[in-house]
Every structure is written in structure tokens, then in C-alpha cells.
Design an enzyme around this catalytic site. Structure first.
Site, short mmCIF file in Angstrom:
data_model
loop_
_atom_site.label_atom_id
_atom_site.label_comp_id
_atom_site.label_asym_id
_atom_site.label_seq_id
_atom_site.Cartn_x
_atom_site.Cartn_y
_atom_site.Cartn_z
NE ARG A 1 21.25 -19.92 3.58
CZ ARG A 1 21.99 -19.36 2.40
NH1 ARG A 1 22.83 -19.94 1.71
NH2 ARG A 1 21.41 -18.29 2.22
CD GLU B 1 21.93 -16.91 -6.97
OE1 GLU B 1 22.40 -17.13 -5.67
OE2 GLU B 1 22.59 -15.67 -7.41
C1 UD1 Z 1 22.88 -13.97 -2.72
C2 UD1 Z 1 23.03 -13.86 -4.19
C3 UD1 Z 1 24.18 -14.56 -4.85
C4 UD1 Z 1 25.52 -14.01 -4.19
C5 UD1 Z 1 25.38 -13.82 -2.74
C6 UD1 Z 1 26.50 -12.95 -1.98
C7 UD1 Z 1 20.79 -13.67 -5.07
C8 UD1 Z 1 19.46 -14.36 -5.56
N1 UD1 Z 1 21.78 -14.13 -4.84
O1 UD1 Z 1 22.83 -15.30 -2.30
O2 UD1 Z 1 24.54 -14.30 -6.20
O3 UD1 Z 1 26.46 -14.42 -4.52
O4 UD1 Z 1 24.07 -13.26 -2.22
O5 UD1 Z 1 26.42 -13.21 -0.60
O6 UD1 Z 1 20.64 -12.57 -4.81
N2 UD1 Z 1 17.08 -10.79 1.63
C9 UD1 Z 1 15.95 -9.97 1.81
N3 UD1 Z 1 14.55 -10.28 1.45
C10 UD1 Z 1 14.63 -11.53 0.82
C11 UD1 Z 1 15.62 -12.46 0.46
C12 UD1 Z 1 16.97 -11.94 0.92
O7 UD1 Z 1 15.77 -8.83 2.52
O8 UD1 Z 1 13.43 -11.83 0.35
C13 UD1 Z 1 18.22 -10.32 2.12
C14 UD1 Z 1 18.83 -11.33 3.35
O9 UD1 Z 1 18.58 -10.98 4.37
C15 UD1 Z 1 20.62 -10.93 2.89
C16 UD1 Z 1 20.48 -10.38 1.62
O10 UD1 Z 1 19.17 -10.32 1.12
O11 UD1 Z 1 21.03 -10.18 3.76
C17 UD1 Z 1 20.99 -11.90 0.59
O12 UD1 Z 1 20.11 -12.80 0.79
P1 UD1 Z 1 20.70 -14.50 1.02
O13 UD1 Z 1 19.35 -15.20 1.22
O14 UD1 Z 1 21.62 -14.65 1.86
O15 UD1 Z 1 21.29 -14.80 -0.33
P2 UD1 Z 1 22.38 -15.56 -0.91
O16 UD1 Z 1 21.69 -17.10 -1.04
O17 UD1 Z 1 23.49 -15.50 0.00
CA CA Z 2 23.98 -14.26 2.05
#
Ligand code: UD1
Ligand code: CA
Length: 478
Positions: free
Chosen positions: A36, A173
Site C-alpha cells: 500500500r 479484521e
Molecule cells: C494488522 C492487524 C490489525 C491491526 C493492525 C495495527 C493482523 C491480521 N491485523 O493489520 O488487527 O489493527 O495491524 O496496525 O495482524 N508482516 C509480516 N509478515 C506477514 C504479514 C505481515 O512480517 O506475512 C508484518 C508487516 O511487515 C507489518 C506487520 O506485520 O509490519 C503488520 O502487517 P500489516 O499487513 O501491515 O497488517 P495490518 O493490515 O496493518
Molecule cells: Ca499495518
């Protein structure tokens, strides 16, 4: 109101006391590509206040002195690791980004100790040490804790679902939420504490039963509840502290929030700031008493402003020490330099690395100084370039003076001794020395040393041509 980390850190790393003081490790998730952000760089390397988002998180974590810090990465690992080499962290690769739960699963195997696990998302940069300490302290050792906050417009953040008694039952979510759940204003920060041993049981049980078909760390909350493990939600009053960065708009929102808070802290310390919404501090700004900062000033790296220093509008300072009583006028740029007491710079001046201005020195408009020492009370008021020079005390350098310091291969030094007077528009071809109290006539091209207490000038024959006719423009149609 919560406190913010301003100069390095305002928090002492108070060790947890009492029954919840079991050791803990930190897992930071930073493997997501950050689609994004619409960028080729990994999201966590985008900068907030001149520092990668991930480093904000790791600086805060360092204050807590955890047993171990594991960072989960996925993209451009080499760049991420080389930029993060000053931090003591263990790296865990997540080959495919299958969700936050999957990332946690990858990192779990890298944990070397069995204390509690504090889970943070690497894209939540403004979380404070105090809030993390509160979460660790408030959550019983055998329980799960999650940081939450209340937002009137929760957007696409995970919602905290509670039962009729107010107990947390799950995190849902946005894309999986019912209409009633979408109305919930309490959101998930993505910051949790888990008992180590429960994770061993729960992580293999995560299922991709959601719209994105990912393994969600958020599902661990419902699992804890169904296993009878208490879940505690610790509320953070200021939501900017727990906001994540998913888009450029969110990054700029947090940047402004952060900068505003820094301005507030500076004003609390007695600094007069013309507009706290128009200041940028990308590093450590250290101030004395009665400092004044006009609009749009940018401070980068380590900047010190002594008592009574005045910074004009649109000034850019990077790694600069400015002593008491000095004034930097509008639109000046100063980098890696030291200014002593009562100096004056600008407007529109450029002071490049390696410059030292002694007490009362004055650098005026459209003057560039590089790698030079400028003596006490010396004036370089207009349109000059002074590079690789050693200029004495009470020297007067006229308008348009240039040190020709570069011969195409090497840089050479210009030495100007005390009380010399350099007429306007002189070229000083280095290496060259101008003696004490020497005077250079206007327009001199100095190719050898100028003796002290003498007038040196290039002899140019001044000619007047009589009966000379100035060319005129032909009028159209004639
Ligand atoms: C996530 C939460 C959401 C919360 C929000 C807060 C989940 C499913 N959702 O959503 O409830 O309100 O954060 O900011 O957890 N990442 C990895 N590996 C992956 C996926 C993500 O390392 O496979 C890391 C990303 O780099 C990031 C973090 O995890 O730093 C959060 O991932 P992101 O995709 O941003 O989650 P949100 O949609 O923001
Ligand atoms: Ca996030």
C-alpha cells in the site's frame, strides 16, 4: 498526556518489579512488502523524522532491555540488515508473507529463551517505552495482553470484540467483520504479550480462515479465550502512539504528529517557536535558554543551539553546533560546522562541512564557505566563495571574492592573516598567503603571496576610447 521520545529518549528503562517481572523477548514483524506504500523500498525502511520506521520501534525496544530481539524480514534483507547493523537483533527470514500469524510462527523457532513474548509490528513507529512497560506490567505472567485504543474512525484496523461482561473474546479484521463489529471503536494496535509456552501450542493451530486466507496473529486472542487463558486489553489514551504506517498518507500524518509533539516539548523547555506545525527535527536537537525558531526550520542529525540563538525562517541545519547569541538569518544552509558565540550567518548563506566561525564572525548573503576557519570578528558580507581557507581575526573580505582552491586535480589552501582587507571581486589563486594588515585592490587576481602591511593589486591599464559609438538596435519597419 503521554510523554514522547524527543532527544534520544526521555524514558529511563525502569525495570519491571513484582509478580509480572518475568523476563521477556521481543519479536518484531517487518517482512511485509508494504504494497500500500506503492514503493520499491520495504515499508519499514521508509523514514519518519529522518529515521527508518523500524529503527523507531527498535530504539523503543532497546529501552526495555529484552532478553532477545528477533526481527522477521522478507524483502531486501541485505539492505535492511546493513542499515540496522547498530542494533543487536536476530534476523529471521519469512520466505513467503503468509500473514502476521505465520511471521510469528517463523520467529518463534528463533527464540532462545522461554520468557514472555512481546510481539510488535515493525510498522508502528511511535509506540512509547512507557506504554510497552505498562502492557508488560499490567498483564499477569500467565495471561495474554494486547494494547488497544479507541478511534472514532477506525478505518481498516482490527476491532476488539468483547462479550456482554466486557471481556475480550476476539479480534476481527475489517474485511471479516460483521456490520455490528464494524461499529466497534476499540481497535487492535498489533502489540501483544504472550506466555511463551502457550504459543508453542497455539501457533500450529492457526488456520487461514479469513478473507485474505492468511494466518492471523490476531486469531491467537480467540484461541487464548477458548483455552481459558485470560486476555487483558490495555488501553492507550493517545491513538497516534499505536497507529501503523500502511500508506504514504498515514506516514505523513504520523510525521506531522511526531514533529508537533517535539515542538511542544521544546516549547515546554522554553524555546519560542513561531509555529509548532512548521518545524522538522530529524535527529537530536539540544537547546539552551531563550532560543527562537522561526517557521520551516529543519534540524538534522545532532544540532546544538546555545542560549539566545535565533534561527530565521527556512533555515536547514545538519550536525551543527551554534554557540550563544548567534543568529542564522532566513534561507541559510549549514552542515557539519561549528559557530562560536555571537556569529551571524545569512540570509541565503551556505556553510559547508568543516567550517569553524570564531566569535563575532559574520557571513552575509550569497556567501559559500567550505572547510575553512574564519577568525574573530571577520566579515564576509556578500557574494563570495571561501574554500579550504584559514582566515584570521578582523579580516574584511569584500563582495565577490573567490578562493580558487581547486586546480582540477588537487585542493589548495588560502591563508589570510589578521586584519587583512580584501577588495571586492578578487580571485585568490591557492595556494596563497595574504600577510597581516595587507590590502588587496579591487579585482586583483592574486597568484603569489601578498606581503603584510602593503597594498597589492593587479595592474590593469584603464583606457578610455574617445568617439566610440555604442551599438544601437534597428527599429522595426525601417
Ligand atoms: C494488522 C492487524 C490489525 C491491526 C493492525 C495495527 C493482523 C491480521 N491485523 O493489520 O488487527 O489493527 O495491524 O496496525 O495482524 N508482516 C509480516 N509478515 C506477514 C504479514 C505481515 O512480517 O506475512 C508484518 C508487516 O511487515 C507489518 C506487520 O506485520 O509490519 C503488520 O502487517 P500489516 O499487513 O501491515 O497488517 P495490518 O493490515 O496493518
Ligand atoms: Ca499495518
Amino acid at each position: 498526556m503521554k510523554q514522547w521520545v524527543v532527544y534520544g529518549s526521555m524514558f529511563s528503562s525502569t525495570k519491571l518489579k513484582g509478580k509480572n517481572s518475568v523476563t521477556f523477548s521481543v519479536i518484531t514483524l517487518a517482512a511485509g512488502l508494504g504494497t500500500r506504500m506503492k514503493s520499491l523500498r520495504p515499508k519499514v525502511l521508509h523514514e519518519l523524522a529522518g529515521k527508518p520506521i523500524l529503527h523507531h520501534v527498535l530504539d523503543t525496544v532497546r529501552e526495555l532491555s529484552p532478553q532477545q530481539t528477533v526481527v522477521v524480514y522478507g524483502h531486501q534483507g541485505e539492505e535492511l540488515q546493513s542499515l540496522t547493523k547498530d542494533y543487536e537483533v536476530d534476523w529471521q527470514w519469512q520466505e513467503q508473507q503468509l500473514g502476521t500469524g505465520h511471521a510469528l510462527r517463523c520467529a518463534y523457532s528463533a527464540l532462545a529463551t522461554t520468557g514472555r513474548v512481546l510481539l510488535l509490528y515493525g510498522d508502528v513507529p511511535l509506540i512509547t517505552t512507557a506504554s510497552l512497560q505498562q502492557l508488560l506490567y499490567a498483564t499477569p505472567v500467565e495471561a495474554v495482553g494486547v494494547l488497544t485504543t479507541v478511534m472514532q474512525e477506525p478505518g481498516d484496523l482490527g476491532r476488539i470484540v468483547r462479550d456482554d461482561h466486557g471481556n475480550v473474546t476476539a479480534i476481527v479484521e475489517t474485511r471479516d467483520a460483521s456490520n455490528a463489529q464494524l461499529d466497534i471503536k476499540e481497535i487492535n494496535s498489533g502489540i501483544y504479550v504472550f506466555p511463551y509456552k502457550n504459543l508453542a501450542d497455539w501457533l500450529p493451530r492457526l488456520q487461514p480462515n479469513n478473507d485474505q486466507q492468511e494466518l492471523y496473529a490476531t486469531d491467537l486472542i480467540a484461541m487464548a479465550v477458548s483455552d481459558g487463558v485470560p486476555v487483558l486489553a490495555q488501553n492507550v489514551a493517545d491513538y497516534t502512539e499505536v497507529l501503523g504506517v500502511n500508506t504514504q498518507q498515514q506516514l505523513s500524518y504520523l510525521e506531522r504528529a511526531y514533529q508537533y509533539q517535539q515542538a511542544i516539548c521544546l516549547m515546554r523547555d522554553g524555546v519560542k517557536i513561531y509555529d509548532p506545525k512548521r518545524i522538522d527535527i530529524r535527529g537530536d536537537l539540544n537547546v539552551g535558554k531563550d532560543v527562537v525558531i522561526d517557521i520551516n526550520a529543519i534540524f538534522e542529525g545532532e544540532v546544538h543551539l546555545g542560549d539566545g540563538v535565533i534561527i530565521g525562517p527556512n533555515v536547514h541545519l545538519k550536525n551543527v553546533h551554534i554557540a550563544a547569541g548567534s543568529v542564522v538569518h532566513a534561507n541559510s544552509v549549514i552542515e557539519d560546522s561549528i559557530l562560536s558565540d555571537n556569529t551571524k550567518v545569512g540570509p541565503f548563506a551556505r556553510i559547508r562541512p568543516g567550517t569553524k566561525l570564531a566569535n563575532g564572525a559574520k557571513i552575509g548573503n550569497f556567501v559559500e564557505v567550505k572547510n575553512s576557519v574564519i577568525g574573530k570578528g571577520t566579515k564576509i558580507n556578500h557574494l563570495s566563495y571561501i574554500g579550504d581557507s584559514d582566515v584570521g581575526n578582523s579580516v574584511n573580505i569584500g563582495a565577490g571574492v573567490i578562493t580558487c582552491n581547486f586546480d582540477g586535480a588537487k585542493k589548495h589552501k588560502t591563508i589570510i592573516k589578521d586584519e587583512a582587507f580584501i577588495g571586492s571581486n578578487c580571485e585568490l589563486v591557492a595556494p596563497v598567503t595574504i600577510g597581516e594588515e595587507a590590502t588587496l585592490g579591487a579585482g586583483t587576481t592574486l597568484t603569489r603571496d601578498a606581503p603584510p602591511r602593503a597594498l597589492t593589486l593587479s595592474k590593469k591599464i584603464l583606457t578610455s576610447i574617445a568617439c566610440w559609438v555604442r551599438p544601437t538596435k534597428q527599429k522595426e519597419g525601417i
